[in-house]
Design an enzyme around this catalytic site. Structure first.
Site, PDB file in Angstrom:
ATOM      1  N   SER A   1       0.844  -1.190   0.000  1.00  0.00           N
ATOM      2  CA  SER A   1       0.000   0.000   0.000  1.00  0.00           C
ATOM      3  C   SER A   1       0.880   1.240   0.000  1.00  0.00           C
ATOM      4  CB  SER A   1      -0.944  -0.071   1.205  1.00  0.00           C
ATOM      5  OG  SER A   1      -2.110   0.643   0.920  1.00  0.00           O
TER       6      SER A   1
ATOM      7  N   HIS B   1      -7.166  -6.047   1.148  1.00  0.00           N
ATOM      8  CA  HIS B   1      -6.010  -5.201   0.868  1.00  0.00           C
ATOM      9  C   HIS B   1      -4.807  -5.677   1.690  1.00  0.00           C
ATOM     10  CE1 HIS B   1      -3.800  -1.739  -0.333  1.00  0.00           C
ATOM     11  NE2 HIS B   1      -3.973  -1.025   0.756  1.00  0.00           N
TER      12      HIS B   1
HETATM   13  C1  MCU Z   1      -2.759   2.256  -1.486  1.00  0.00           C
HETATM   14  O1  MCU Z   1      -2.138   3.068  -0.495  1.00  0.00           O
HETATM   15  C2  MCU Z   1      -2.872   3.925   0.348  1.00  0.00           C
HETATM   16  C3  MCU Z   1      -3.754   4.865  -0.435  1.00  0.00           C
HETATM   17  O2  MCU Z   1      -2.945   5.626  -1.304  1.00  0.00           O
HETATM   18  C4  MCU Z   1      -4.499   5.758   0.528  1.00  0.00           C
HETATM   19  O3  MCU Z   1      -5.414   6.596  -0.169  1.00  0.00           O
HETATM   20  C5  MCU Z   1      -5.255   4.964   1.558  1.00  0.00           C
HETATM   21  O4  MCU Z   1      -5.752   5.828   2.517  1.00  0.00           O
HETATM   22  O5  MCU Z   1      -4.366   4.108   2.217  1.00  0.00           O
HETATM   23  C6  MCU Z   1      -3.714   3.178   1.405  1.00  0.00           C
HETATM   24  C7  MCU Z   1      -2.877   2.386   2.348  1.00  0.00           C
HETATM   25  O6  MCU Z   1      -1.744   2.721   2.602  1.00  0.00           O
HETATM   26  O7  MCU Z   1      -3.517   1.405   2.990  1.00  0.00           O
HETATM   27  C8  MCU Z   1      -2.826   0.676   3.963  1.00  0.00           C
END
Ligand code: MCU
Length: 412
Positions: free
Chosen positions: A225, A359
């Site tokens: 992420s 996720h």
């Molecule tokens: C995918 O990474 C991020 C994303 O860019 C954000 O918008 C969201 O809030 O959080 C994601 C993340 O890091 O999830 C663990």
């Protein structure tokens, strides 16, 4: 979208140097004494001012700002450096080079790294977990906040508390963390650039600490992420990294800004550049000027990935979460692969995109893809890494001709 997994509790450095947060800002974009990374000396310097022209397609990775097109591997070395400078200038902030002084100590599975530059010092620690199988010196994988992929057998895990180097709590955490204690809270480096700097310092420390049984030719980096975005930036900037594995990094990582914008326009709730700069400090303050005019950027993220070529890169992604921009990641990274093709190393870069899981929860049906890359790039085995696949319907509708108006040269 999910929220970040909390980082491991911050560890107290073995020696606590007295560092005071910098209150006298250095001007953005400068790091007074440390040398920024630079390319071969034969390269033409990037002009200090570039007139940007709108390009709604994914820009040609092979075409220099001067208009010349790379025709050889030597040209590519210069173009690679140019792309690195462009990312630093417009999106990520300046990456300082090697600091004036770096020392390290290793004890009880903790590697303590002490860095000094321009009269300031910081110290940070990473944990090193030696595998129970395999033999020394071991391959190692640096995990941002630990691993979200299954721990590969015979591979050491180096846990990097990236939030300790640069905070990513919110849009108001800019300039917080040890990187900014060293280089000043106004330094232009975004959190992701500061983390990449930290990864390079971990590798510097491994190079000078022979008591850590790590094979310096077999170092990987991963994160999921937001930390997957970060892992991609580290792999892009430091050529000592043999394998980069960004997992579900989404827009701002393996996704291309232009395709993410198109997805949102077509009604899919995908993260865009315009949204992301308000959410956190992953990008530089400079970048905010471009988020509503993405076509003006002289790059997109297929070119961030291209900085990794011809080293190993495995994009692990999820087709099931619109926010991550699965179409964007797929089209962007299929396009990035063209740079590996040009370098005669197409199978050093793969994409494995699979849905139906949470996720950052690694699905078991991607294990074979992960193993193929880990076994080749971290263990030196001869595996089949010809892996570019999505389980999204109709190749997620990505039509090359809509996005790519350049051909793939054979770089001699
Ligand atoms: C995918 O990474 C991020 C994303 O860019 C954000 O918008 C969201 O809030 O959080 C994601 C993340 O890091 O999830 C663990």
């Amino acid at each position: 979208p999910g929220t970040a997994t909390p980082p491991p509790p911050s560890t107290t450095p073995a020696t606590t140097p007295t560092t005071t947060p910098a209150s006298s800002p250095t001007s953005p974009g400068t790091s007074p004494t440390s040398q920024p990374t630079s390319g071969p000396s034969t390269c033409t310097a990037l002009p200090s001012s570039i007139s940007l022209t709108a390009n709604s397609k994914l820009p040609d990775p092979f075409k220099f700002i001067s208009g010349k097109r790379a025709a050889s591997k030597a040209d590519w070395a210069c173009r690679r450096d140019e792309i690195s400078q462009l990312f630093q200038r417009y999106e990520l902030g300046t990456l300082p080079g090697k600091p004036q002084s770096l020392t390290a100590t290793y004890s009880g599975g903790k590697l303590t790294i002490n860095v000094s530059d321009s009269g300031k010092s910081i110290s940070f620690q990473v944990s090193v977990s030696i595998p129970s199988s395999g033999s020394a010196p071991y391959p190692a994988i640096i995990g941002y906040g630990g691993l979200s992929i299954p721990t590969p057998s015979g591979v050491a895990v180096i846990t990097f508390n990236n939030d300790d180097i640069a905070a990513q709590a919110s849009s108001s955490s800019r300039g917080q963390g040890k990187f900014y204690q060293l280089y000043g809270s106004q330094h232009s480096a975004s959190a992701m650039t500061a983390w990449a700097w930290g990864v390079s310092r971990i590798i510097d420390a491994l190079e000078i600490t022979s008591s850590v049984p790590i094979n310096l030719q077999r170092i990987g980096v991963t994160g999921c992420s937001r930390n997957g975005k970060g892992a991609l930036v580290a792999g892009a900037f430091d050529t000592r990294i043999a394998l980069t594995i960004p997992q579900e990094s989404g827009s701002g990582g393996a996704g291309c800004w232009r395709i993410s914008d198109a997805m949102l326009k077509s009604g899919i709730n995908t993260q865009t550049a315009s949204e992301i700069v308000g959410e956190n400090v992953w990008f530089s303050t400079q970048f905010s000027q471009y988020v509503n005019q993405v076509p003006n950027l002289p790059f997109d993220h297929h070119m961030l990935s291209a900085l990794v070529a011809p080293r190993g890169l495995l994009i692990i992604d999820n087709t099931g979460i619109d926010w991550l921009g699965p179409q964007s990641v797929w089209g962007c990274q299929k396009t990035a692969n063209k740079v590996w093709q040009a370098l005669g190393a197409a199978d050093a870069m793969g994409v494995s995109q699979v849905g139906n899981h949470n996720h950052c929860a690694f699905p078991s049906n991607e294990q074979g893809d992960l193993d193929a890359f880990v076994n080749k790039f971290l263990k030196g085995q001869n595996t089949n890494t010809n892996i570019i696949k999505t389980d999204g319907a109709n190749g997620l509708g990505f039509v090359d001709a809509n996005w790519v108006d350049w051909t793939v040269p054979t770089l001699s």
